[in-house]
Write a protein that holds these residues in place. Sequence first.
Motif, PDB file in Angstrom:
ATOM      1  N   PRO A  75      -5.727   8.892   3.767  1.00 41.02           N
ATOM      2  CA  PRO A  75      -5.025   8.437   2.069  1.00 41.02           C
ATOM      3  C   PRO A  75      -5.033   7.416   1.363  1.00 41.02           C
ATOM      4  CG  PRO A  75      -3.044   7.971   3.587  1.00 41.02           C
ATOM      5  CD  PRO A  75      -4.114   8.418   4.651  1.00 41.02           C
ATOM      6  N   PHE A 115      -5.964   5.284  -2.266  1.00 39.24           N
ATOM      7  CA  PHE A 115      -5.416   4.788  -4.099  1.00 39.24           C
ATOM      8  C   PHE A 115      -6.317   3.270  -3.673  1.00 39.24           C
ATOM      9  CE2 PHE A 115      -2.539   3.138  -7.177  1.00 39.24           C
ATOM     10  CZ  PHE A 115      -3.043   3.768  -7.795  1.00 39.24           C
ATOM     11  N   ASP A 125      -5.894   9.216  -3.611  1.00 40.52           N
ATOM     12  CA  ASP A 125      -4.968   9.553  -4.511  1.00 40.52           C
ATOM     13  C   ASP A 125      -5.076   9.146  -5.626  1.00 40.52           C
ATOM     14  OD1 ASP A 125      -2.109  10.180  -5.146  1.00 40.52           O
ATOM     15  OD2 ASP A 125      -1.368   8.444  -3.912  1.00 40.52           O
ATOM     16  N   ASN A 172      -2.584   9.679  -9.622  1.00 37.69           N
ATOM     17  CA  ASN A 172      -1.827   9.197  -8.618  1.00 37.69           C
ATOM     18  C   ASN A 172      -0.419   9.400  -8.145  1.00 37.69           C
ATOM     19  OD1 ASN A 172      -0.291   5.991  -7.837  1.00 37.69           O
ATOM     20  ND2 ASN A 172      -1.394   6.851  -6.449  1.00 37.69           N
ATOM     21  N   GLY A 185       1.168   9.083  -4.668  1.00 41.59           N
ATOM     22  CA  GLY A 185       2.022   8.660  -4.106  1.00 41.59           C
ATOM     23  C   GLY A 185       1.308   8.777  -2.659  1.00 41.59           C
ATOM     24  N   LYS A 186       1.431   7.970  -1.776  1.00 44.67           N
ATOM     25  CA  LYS A 186       0.780   8.421  -0.152  1.00 44.67           C
ATOM     26  C   LYS A 186       1.220   9.867   0.562  1.00 44.67           C
ATOM     27  CE  LYS A 186       0.745   5.597   4.290  1.00 44.67           C
ATOM     28  NZ  LYS A 186       0.631   4.192   4.605  1.00 44.67           N
ATOM     29  N   ASP A 213      -4.759   3.898   7.361  1.00 42.27           N
ATOM     30  CA  ASP A 213      -4.415   3.578   6.103  1.00 42.27           C
ATOM     31  C   ASP A 213      -6.310   3.208   5.576  1.00 42.27           C
ATOM     32  OD1 ASP A 213      -1.748   3.958   5.320  1.00 42.27           O
ATOM     33  OD2 ASP A 213      -0.997   1.565   6.000  1.00 42.27           O
ATOM     34  N   ALA A 214      -6.483   3.129   4.709  1.00 44.62           N
ATOM     35  CA  ALA A 214      -7.586   2.568   4.532  1.00 44.62           C
ATOM     36  C   ALA A 214      -8.349   1.305   4.119  1.00 44.62           C
ATOM     37  CB  ALA A 214      -7.877   4.173   3.326  1.00 44.62           C
ATOM     38  N   ASP A 215      -6.932   0.691   4.219  1.00 41.24           N
ATOM     39  CA  ASP A 215      -7.644  -1.181   4.281  1.00 41.24           C
ATOM     40  C   ASP A 215      -7.616  -1.799   4.871  1.00 41.24           C
ATOM     41  OD1 ASP A 215      -4.925  -0.738   5.056  1.00 41.24           O
ATOM     42  OD2 ASP A 215      -3.555  -1.921   3.595  1.00 41.24           O
ATOM     43  N   GLN A 219      -6.156  -2.548   7.565  1.00 36.42           N
ATOM     44  CA  GLN A 219      -4.787  -3.067   8.198  1.00 36.42           C
ATOM     45  C   GLN A 219      -5.174  -2.672   9.642  1.00 36.42           C
ATOM     46  OE1 GLN A 219      -2.323  -3.482   4.793  1.00 36.42           O
ATOM     47  NE2 GLN A 219      -2.042  -5.531   6.391  1.00 36.42           N
ATOM     48  N   ARG A 237       3.208  -8.550  13.433  1.00 40.18           N
ATOM     49  CA  ARG A 237       2.393  -7.748  11.983  1.00 40.18           C
ATOM     50  C   ARG A 237       1.728  -8.396  10.875  1.00 40.18           C
ATOM     51  NH1 ARG A 237       5.868  -4.042   7.816  1.00 40.18           N
ATOM     52  NH2 ARG A 237       4.616  -3.844   5.817  1.00 40.18           N
ATOM     53  N   ARG A 251      -4.658  -7.431   5.013  1.00 40.39           N
ATOM     54  CA  ARG A 251      -4.983  -6.875   4.477  1.00 40.39           C
ATOM     55  C   ARG A 251      -6.110  -7.870   3.797  1.00 40.39           C
ATOM     56  NH1 ARG A 251      -5.308  -3.164  -0.086  1.00 40.39           N
ATOM     57  NH2 ARG A 251      -3.410  -1.694   0.495  1.00 40.39           N
ATOM     58  N   LYS A 305      -0.178  -1.424  -2.739  1.00 44.24           N
ATOM     59  CA  LYS A 305      -0.115  -0.702  -3.562  1.00 44.24           C
ATOM     60  C   LYS A 305       1.331  -0.548  -3.659  1.00 44.24           C
ATOM     61  CE  LYS A 305      -4.732  -0.043  -3.725  1.00 44.24           C
ATOM     62  NZ  LYS A 305      -4.948  -1.615  -2.561  1.00 44.24           N
ATOM     63  N   PHE A 306       2.688  -0.774  -3.285  1.00 41.92           N
ATOM     64  CA  PHE A 306       3.492  -0.374  -2.643  1.00 41.92           C
ATOM     65  C   PHE A 306       4.581  -2.309  -3.751  1.00 41.92           C
ATOM     66  CE2 PHE A 306       2.067   2.328   0.812  1.00 41.92           C
ATOM     67  CZ  PHE A 306       2.659   3.421  -0.359  1.00 41.92           C
TER      68      PHE A 306
HETATM   69  N1  UDP Z   1      -2.198   4.244  -0.409  1.00 43.32           N
HETATM   70  C1  UDP Z   1      -1.760   5.619  -1.529  1.00 43.32           C
HETATM   71  N2  UDP Z   1      -1.132   6.087  -2.764  1.00 43.32           N
HETATM   72  C2  UDP Z   1      -0.252   4.851  -3.590  1.00 43.32           C
HETATM   73  C3  UDP Z   1      -0.622   4.425  -2.524  1.00 43.32           C
HETATM   74  C4  UDP Z   1      -0.914   3.616  -1.931  1.00 43.32           C
HETATM   75  O1  UDP Z   1      -2.498   6.772  -0.995  1.00 43.32           O
HETATM   76  O2  UDP Z   1       0.173   5.282  -4.409  1.00 43.32           O
HETATM   77  C5  UDP Z   1      -2.745   4.336   0.700  1.00 43.32           C
HETATM   78  C6  UDP Z   1      -3.841   3.222   0.449  1.00 43.32           C
HETATM   79  O3  UDP Z   1      -4.619   3.257  -0.430  1.00 43.32           O
HETATM   80  C7  UDP Z   1      -3.730   2.694   1.911  1.00 43.32           C
HETATM   81  C8  UDP Z   1      -2.579   3.696   2.041  1.00 43.32           C
HETATM   82  O4  UDP Z   1      -1.648   4.472   1.461  1.00 43.32           O
HETATM   83  O5  UDP Z   1      -4.478   3.058   1.973  1.00 43.32           O
HETATM   84  C9  UDP Z   1      -1.099   1.870   2.663  1.00 43.32           C
HETATM   85  O6  UDP Z   1      -1.256   1.853   1.393  1.00 43.32           O
HETATM   86  P1  UDP Z   1      -0.954  -0.039   0.874  1.00 43.32           P
HETATM   87  O7  UDP Z   1      -1.861  -0.357   1.839  1.00 43.32           O
HETATM   88  O8  UDP Z   1      -0.812  -0.901   0.161  1.00 43.32           O
HETATM   89  O9  UDP Z   1       0.709  -0.979   1.985  1.00 43.32           O
HETATM   90  P2  UDP Z   1       1.265  -1.636   3.203  1.00 43.32           P
HETATM   91  O10 UDP Z   1       0.391  -1.634   4.518  1.00 43.32           O
HETATM   92  O11 UDP Z   1       0.827  -2.059   1.965  1.00 43.32           O
HETATM   93  O12 UDP Z   1       2.751  -0.747   3.655  1.00 43.32           O
END
Ligand code: UDP
Length: 328
Positions: free
Chosen positions: A9, A11, A50, A78, A80-81, A101-103, A105, A132, A206, A212-213
């Motif tokens: 997923p 965004f 998304d 958008n 949401g996840k 996740d795409a980021d 992490q 973490r 990251r 994104k939250f």
């Molecule tokens: N993401 C998404 N839609 C959203 C918010 C986040 O697809 O509305 C994706 C985002 O691109 C990422 C993953 O969900 O690949 C986790 O998001 P993020 O890293 O922002 O969350 P965190 O790691 O901060 O909990």
Amino acid sequence: MTSLSVIVPLFNEQESLPELCNRLLGALADPGLHRCFPNGFSFEIIMVDDGSTDGSVRLIRQMIAERPEIRLISFRRNYGKTAALSAGFRAASGEVVITIDADLQDDPEEFRPLVMKIQEGFDMVSGWKQQRNDPISKTLPSKIFNLTTRMFSGIPLHDFNCGLKAYRCELAASLDLHGEMHRYIPVLAKWKGFRVTEIPVKHHPRKYGKSKFGSARFFAGLFDFLSVMFITRYLKRPMHFFGMMGLCSFMTGLIISLYVTADKLMNHKPVSNRPILFLGILLIILGVQLFSTGLLGEMLSTRPTHEAGWAVRETGNIPEESLEKLKE
Ligand code: UDP
Ligand code: MG
């Protein structure tokens, strides 16, 4: 049949995508991973955009041109996840489905241990970000969230909301996700009777972009928690929940009214100036309302709905059978 579907997923993650793609393909070329599938190995990577407003979709189109295993589902906005994951689950054709996740992490190197756990007989393996790498503004709320979810659900996981998870295909296909419920997938899975476990996974800070939250997620999370608790406990029997409350309220109101009436008939006490009369009337009406809510719930719960709640703008490389499921 495809052996492994990887759902990503995303965004607005254009900076991370090229590196992510290389690392995914690297991990998927690992002979150790291939050995987990004795009948031969094949994979697909489903990128679920998304509603990104940056160049993410353009990048994915380029990747598709080079690698036929990469697929794209692009949302109109958008959603949401949770929506992104559920679209991915519908399109996935793998024996095992992994979300990541795409980021950057999460680490694709964990695919093999995740798959091995599934092959051991579990239906779902959740990653546990033991170390973490996030700011305290994220880790502290997350600790509270995990503690309460663990207490109320009775499921001994440390990290419910890890982006890295593996599913057996039957489970992935049976998940019906709404709202921001991706955080509670282990709870839903366990409640459906699937075997859930966890393994520790690596977690990186990251590198590009930002989370994104925002803080709005605390409330969204709370309401989703209530609805998950309700769904898992009372979905198939709303009457037990509302009916019981309605019955208690109605009976109390009835007793009060009968008492007031008897007092009038036998002791000639006036009815009109007694506050308790109003309580009696209120409880009777409330009781009837709760009862009818239960009845309505009962009627609705016997009618399964499969409405998706999101709309796809564009797809790339998604096989014909899966396209049908995305349209439903
Ligand atoms: N993401 C998404 N839609 C959203 C918010 C986040 O697809 O509305 C994706 C985002 O691109 C990422 C993953 O969900 O690949 C986790 O998001 P993020 O890293 O922002 O969350 P965190 O790691 O901060 O909990
Ligand atoms: Mg992240």
